[in-house]
Design a protein around this motif. Structure first.
Motif, PDB file in Angstrom:
ATOM      1  N   GLU A  88       0.819  -1.216   0.000  1.00 43.39           N
ATOM      2  CA  GLU A  88       0.000   0.000   0.000  1.00 43.39           C
ATOM      3  C   GLU A  88       0.850   1.263   0.000  1.00 43.39           C
ATOM      4  O   GLU A  88       1.836   1.351   0.748  1.00 43.39           O
ATOM      5  N   ASP A  89       0.465   2.228  -0.855  1.00 38.44           N
ATOM      6  CA  ASP A  89       1.091   3.548  -0.830  1.00 38.44           C
ATOM      7  C   ASP A  89       0.813   4.152   0.552  1.00 38.44           C
ATOM      8  O   ASP A  89      -0.332   4.199   0.988  1.00 38.44           O
ATOM      9  N   ILE A  90       1.859   4.611   1.214  1.00 34.64           N
ATOM     10  CA  ILE A  90       1.686   5.062   2.615  1.00 34.64           C
ATOM     11  C   ILE A  90       0.739   6.252   2.717  1.00 34.64           C
ATOM     12  O   ILE A  90       0.130   6.486   3.759  1.00 34.64           O
ATOM     13  N   ARG A  91       0.561   6.981   1.595  1.00 36.07           N
ATOM     14  CA  ARG A  91      -0.345   8.128   1.650  1.00 36.07           C
ATOM     15  C   ARG A  91      -1.795   7.704   1.865  1.00 36.07           C
ATOM     16  O   ARG A  91      -2.609   8.468   2.353  1.00 36.07           O
ATOM     17  N   PHE A  92      -2.112   6.438   1.500  1.00 35.63           N
ATOM     18  CA  PHE A  92      -3.468   5.943   1.762  1.00 35.63           C
ATOM     19  C   PHE A  92      -3.645   5.528   3.224  1.00 35.63           C
ATOM     20  O   PHE A  92      -4.770   5.376   3.694  1.00 35.63           O
ATOM     21  N   LEU A  93      -2.543   5.300   3.922  1.00 32.19           N
ATOM     22  CA  LEU A  93      -2.629   4.853   5.310  1.00 32.19           C
ATOM     23  C   LEU A  93      -2.680   6.033   6.270  1.00 32.19           C
ATOM     24  O   LEU A  93      -2.976   5.865   7.454  1.00 32.19           O
ATOM     25  N   GLY A  94      -2.381   7.217   5.762  1.00 31.48           N
ATOM     26  CA  GLY A  94      -2.404   8.416   6.599  1.00 31.48           C
ATOM     27  C   GLY A  94      -1.033   8.687   7.194  1.00 31.48           C
ATOM     28  O   GLY A  94      -0.267   7.769   7.459  1.00 31.48           O
ATOM     29  N   LYS A  95      -0.756   9.990   7.397  1.00 37.75           N
ATOM     30  CA  LYS A  95       0.603  10.324   7.838  1.00 37.75           C
ATOM     31  C   LYS A  95       0.870   9.900   9.281  1.00 37.75           C
ATOM     32  O   LYS A  95       2.018   9.858   9.716  1.00 37.75           O
ATOM     33  N   ASP A  96      -0.184   9.581  10.029  1.00 42.32           N
ATOM     34  CA  ASP A  96       0.014   9.147  11.412  1.00 42.32           C
ATOM     35  C   ASP A  96       0.044   7.630  11.551  1.00 42.32           C
ATOM     36  O   ASP A  96       0.009   7.103  12.660  1.00 42.32           O
ATOM     37  N   TYR A  97       0.117   6.940  10.413  1.00 45.16           N
ATOM     38  CA  TYR A  97       0.104   5.469  10.466  1.00 45.16           C
ATOM     39  C   TYR A  97       1.212   4.940  11.382  1.00 45.16           C
ATOM     40  O   TYR A  97       2.361   5.360  11.290  1.00 45.16           O
ATOM     41  N   LYS A  98       0.836   4.011  12.264  1.00 46.40           N
ATOM     42  CA  LYS A  98       1.818   3.377  13.166  1.00 46.40           C
ATOM     43  C   LYS A  98       2.184   2.007  12.601  1.00 46.40           C
ATOM     44  O   LYS A  98       1.301   1.194  12.315  1.00 46.40           O
ATOM     45  N   PHE A  99       3.479   1.781  12.444  1.00 42.33           N
ATOM     46  CA  PHE A  99       3.934   0.507  11.892  1.00 42.33           C
ATOM     47  C   PHE A  99       3.546  -0.654  12.796  1.00 42.33           C
ATOM     48  O   PHE A  99       3.496  -0.524  14.016  1.00 42.33           O
ATOM     49  N   LYS A 100       3.275  -1.791  12.140  1.00 44.64           N
ATOM     50  CA  LYS A 100       2.930  -3.017  12.870  1.00 44.64           C
ATOM     51  C   LYS A 100       4.062  -4.017  12.704  1.00 44.64           C
ATOM     52  O   LYS A 100       4.832  -3.938  11.740  1.00 44.64           O
ATOM     53  N   GLU A 101       4.123  -4.960  13.608  1.00 48.40           N
ATOM     54  CA  GLU A 101       5.146  -6.003  13.546  1.00 48.40           C
ATOM     55  C   GLU A 101       5.056  -6.704  12.187  1.00 48.40           C
ATOM     56  O   GLU A 101       3.966  -7.068  11.751  1.00 48.40           O
ATOM     57  N   GLY A 102       6.164  -6.849  11.515  1.00 51.48           N
ATOM     58  CA  GLY A 102       6.170  -7.565  10.232  1.00 51.48           C
ATOM     59  C   GLY A 102       5.955  -6.677   9.024  1.00 51.48           C
ATOM     60  O   GLY A 102       6.033  -7.144   7.884  1.00 51.48           O
ATOM     61  N   ASP A 103       5.675  -5.380   9.232  1.00 54.06           N
ATOM     62  CA  ASP A 103       5.510  -4.469   8.088  1.00 54.06           C
ATOM     63  C   ASP A 103       6.806  -4.404   7.276  1.00 54.06           C
ATOM     64  O   ASP A 103       7.904  -4.381   7.850  1.00 54.06           O
ATOM     65  N   GLU A 104       6.647  -4.382   5.963  1.00 57.42           N
ATOM     66  CA  GLU A 104       7.801  -4.201   5.086  1.00 57.42           C
ATOM     67  C   GLU A 104       7.628  -2.911   4.302  1.00 57.42           C
ATOM     68  O   GLU A 104       6.579  -2.688   3.686  1.00 57.42           O
ATOM     69  N   VAL A 105       8.645  -2.089   4.335  1.00 56.47           N
ATOM     70  CA  VAL A 105       8.589  -0.793   3.664  1.00 56.47           C
ATOM     71  C   VAL A 105       9.454  -0.845   2.409  1.00 56.47           C
ATOM     72  O   VAL A 105      10.570  -1.356   2.438  1.00 56.47           O
TER      73      VAL A 105
END
Lengths: 90, 423
Positions: free
Chosen positions: A64-81
């Motif tokens: 997912e493009d991070i702009r769809f997750l919102g600028k305050d998105y908090k990373f979760k365990e296992g997230d890959e950037v």
């Protein structure tokens, strides 16, 4: 929170050749700070003079493009950037 | 130009020059690259008379394109008709309306044949065995067909939900299709990652600066077909936003070469309401693009994160033009209006262009006496599913004159009066 970051080949001359790294950061701002302090040569390519993410840098969390997750998105365990400079296509 | 090259890659932001190589963005600042030319040299090599004496395809503009010395120009893409659209003009209240009809571009019936023609010359020049692309369909068709002629392998990445005609129209040329569970933006991001790893010629990734220049030929042709004049307005559909910026570039080059009189052409961008990141930006007076998740029948325009969105918005706003968008029902209405008034069957993207043009006339942004060109970029036979429920099924009748007479009475009464006794 440790997040896996994939580094595109164009960035690798600023990361001593590393194609990925584990970075600390609870959100995007924290992740970019962490990447920038770990790889000082990469730092100016991440944010512009006003501190905004550079116009031609695309950042994806999983698929997912991070702009769809919102600028305050908090990373979760296992997230890959994934960083993609200058998206092409069209 | 700092070197002895006729053309080379240059960063759109920091202006660094990169010679000629298969890369799409600046290795210093990561902004997109585009092709810059040695105009002093080219200006001495080309003239309107020289162009006029050549075959009617896009290779007639060879000096103005980034072509290697030994390029193969045997595929006659481009030079599509510029049609005066008098009946459509009456409907939208225009006295000088034209269609640039790339619905009949050779070989695969869309403007993508132009960009691929240029990209494949460079793919061969750089020695790629495999050519590839991310595509919403038309590009897939164009790459597959032209790769077949060029003897190159083609591997095409598409969103899984693409129109069946566009999938078949890729496979028929022997290309390998990779269907991706996701929208075009997912496909596109994946292709950037693949191009970063594999040595393939992705026409719209690592060959993109050369590829995009092929779109300039739309602009050259419009000017030449108007008798070496520029129109007052042009309406262009926008997906990634490249085409509109390249038509602008083409017009500017023709002015600088002295081939046409200087004129500030207004550029109008057309998008589907269900995928309108560029028109939203223009309407709020900004160049910065907020990505969207596409939801529209105009799948060939369904790019939520347009690569050239920033530059397209800048071009439009700088020209004094505007951008508008059309809903799905308006798109279908645009397709049928164009077919019924001008005999041109366009795909959904053309429906977007017609519907948006109609709005622009109603809003008074385009005036009736101004010469306006609508860019019709694709063929309706590829997106017939958009019209699936639009027409009634016609029931068969027996092969008897009496049955036909009854048919005339009951279902075709308008034609009876006009046709009776004509023999």
């Amino acid at each position: 929170m440790s997040v896996k970051v994939s580094i595109p080949s164009a960035f690798r001359r600023h990361t001593e050749g590393a194609d990925h790294c584990e970075c600390d950061g609870t959100d995007l701002a924290g992740l970019l700070d962490s990447l920038g302090s770990r790889f000082p040569d990469l730092k100016p390519h991440l944010r512009d003079e006003q501190g905004n993410v550079r116009r031609f840098l695309n950042i994806y969390v999983n698929d997912e493009d991070i702009r769809f997750l919102g600028k305050d998105y908090k990373f979760k365990e296992g997230d890959e950037v994934t960083l993609v400079p200058s998206i092409a296509g069209g | 130009m700092s070197t002895n090259l006729r053309y080379e890659l240059r960063c759109r932001e920091c202006q660094t020059r990169w010679g000629n190589q298969p890369i799409s963005f600046c290795q210093n600042c990561f902004a997109p690259l585009e092709v810059a030319y040695d105009w002093d040299r080219i200006g001495k090599e080309v003239s309107k008379d020289k162009i006029a004496g050549r075959a009617t395809n896009l290779w007639r503009y060879k000096e103005l394109l980034p072509l290697p010395d030994n390029y193969d120009g045997s595929t006659p893409a481009g030079f599509t008709p510029l049609l005066k659209a008098a009946k459509l003009g009456e409907t939208v209240r225009s006295r000088s309306l034209y269609l640039k009809n790339d619905a009949v571009c050779f070989p695969t019936l869309s403007f993508k044949d132009r960009v691929v023609a240029v990209a494949l010359t460079q793919a061969r020049h750089f020695g790629f065995d495999v050519v590839s692309c991310s595509s919403t369909g038309n590009l897939a068709n164009a790459v597959a067909a032209q790769a077949a002629r060029a003897g190159l392998k083609a591997c095409i990445f598409i969103p899984a939900d693409l129109e069946p005609a566009k999938v078949l129209g890729t496979q028929v040329y022997g290309a390998q299709i990779v269907r991706i569970d996701g929208n075009y933006d997912h496909v596109n991001r994946l292709c950037s990652q693949i191009a970063d790893k594999h040595r393939w010629g992705f026409v719209n990734v690592n060959l993109r600066p050369y590829y995009a220049e092929g779109s300039k030929t739309v602009g050259y042709e419009i000017a030449e077909q108007l008798g070496w004049r520029l129109p007052d307005n042009i309406v262009v559909p926008m997906a990634g936003g490249s085409l509109i910026t390249k038509i602008y570039k083409a017009f500017k080059e023709l002015i600088d070469l002295g081939f046409v009189e200087e004129k500030q052409v207004k550029f109008f961008g057309a998008q589907a309401t269900g995928c309108s990141p560029i028109s939203v930006a223009v309407k709020s007076g900004r160049n910065e693009i907020e990505p969207q998740k596409p939801q529209t029948i105009a799948r060939s325009l369904a790019i939520g994160n347009p690569a050239d969105g920033f530059y397209a918005a800048k071009t439009i706003l700088g020209s004094g033009g505007w951008a508008e968008d059309a809903t799905d029902p308006e798109i279908v209405e645009g397709m049928t209006l164009l077919a019924e008034s001008e005999g041109v069957f366009t795909e959904t993207a053309g429906g977007v262009t017609v519907a948006v043009a109609r709005k622009l006339y109603v809003q008074g942004r385009i005036r009736p006496d101004e010469t306006t060109v609508l860019c019709i970029t694709g063929n309706g036979l590829k997106t017939t599913d958009a019209l699936a429920d639009k027409f009634d099924t016609v029931e068969p009748i027996p092969p008897k004159l009496a049955a036909f007479e009854q048919f005339l009475e009951t279902q075709f009464s308008g034609a009876r009066a006009a046709g009776k006794g004509a023999a």
